[in-house]
Design an enzyme around this catalytic site. Sequence first.
Site: not given
Length: 460
Positions: A238-240
């Site tokens: 994910s973009k976390r």
Amino acid sequence: MTEQENKKIGKIRTRFAPSPTGSLHIGGLRTAAYALALAKHSNGDFILRIEDTDQKRLIKGATEKLQETLKTFGLFWDEYYVQSERSKKGVYQKEAERLVRDGHAFYCQCTPKNAKKQGYSEILRDTCRDKNLNSGAIKLKIPDNEKVSYTDFVLEKEINWDTSLVSDTTLLKSDGFPTYHLAVVVDDHYMNISHVLRGHDWLPSTPIHLLVYKFLGFERPIIGHLTDILDPDGGKLSKRKGSVSCEAMIKEGYLPEAILNFVILLGWAPKDNREIYTLNEFIEVFDSKGFQKSNPVFNREKLDWFNGYYIRQKNDEELLELLKPFIPKGANIDKVKAIIPYTKDRIKKLTEFPTLAGFVFSTSKEVEPEIVSDPNQYVTHISNATQSLEKVNNWNLASVNEALSGTIQEHSFKTGGFYMDLRTTISGTTITPPINESIEIIGREETLTRLKKGLEKAKK
Ligand code: GLU
């Protein structure tokens, strides 16, 4: 070799089939690279097919961006198709109507309140299936109690489903556009795709496709689902922790060849432990037996390591061109050029260059001296450095070295402490490229201005 792979196949033809609903992300790039390598390893064809039949999800300009990004990575295609254009020619409608005629599909006039993304349905058996309607959307009539199976050539195992658990699925929407399930099967057939490679999240749609192949009398391609790329914190990537879109990563200072090299080793491994591959080298050694069965973890430190490696492979001129988008407007290009050789092996991303070396090509108006040591000692160091550098007329690295080492010796300064004060005054930071080399490039006048600015600051 699996049963399917043993089957005689002619030319290998693979496709990358993105939906233009956003920018190309790491997982898409990996699928495209594997599909291309699989085809090109055997002189086959690689096809780009834009799957844009879900008109509501389209993003303007996304197709052009996708093409541009693929080219940036050197992924060129032999043939190009757009599903919405093929749809207008009736390619999919014809097949859907054939399925209705043959009793494998039916018209449905319900409002699509239960239809989820891409024609999946929550209703197992649709109430319209026995109504004999003759207009509306077309849905696949899923048989009960049948087993459908295939052997996945990536996962190297047979996967099967009981059709009683598969929902009647929309194939052609009432707007005349096919859903993914119909378009993918029809296109893979008519485009003579020999191998389908796609992300693991498409696996639930495979039983539907297997039935459509069967009902249309098409020979099915060899199918493989790639593992999921995992986030180091767990779960799917994910973009976390940072960008996962290729375009954003390039803007962050990653080189396409580093991203690609990193990505091909996320889920594929060679027989030896080799890590560095250009695209052509990858194509040459590619073997589908190298696909891994366990989910790879997206390790950013490893990506940075690849990027640092590829930065070091560039010559100074190439690096200058690559750095230009990251250098502030109005920077002194001669100074940028001169400091490149001293920064090349210290940066892992292009964005780190202005942070590390910006003080060399900025003016003293933009550089704020830092004082990190005892102020009295600082003043002694910097005033002596100023006096000795003022005496240098022929400004070059040798004369700067000589002046500064002379000062250290004359006053018995500790080298580390002296250079730290000089470094923080000239750059405003504690980490820089070699400081004497930086001072030479900055020039006499600018260096002396900064030293005086530091002294003034210390006296305040
Ligand atoms: N259009 C699908 C996607 O966006 C393609 C899946 C497939 O390759 O079958 O990934």
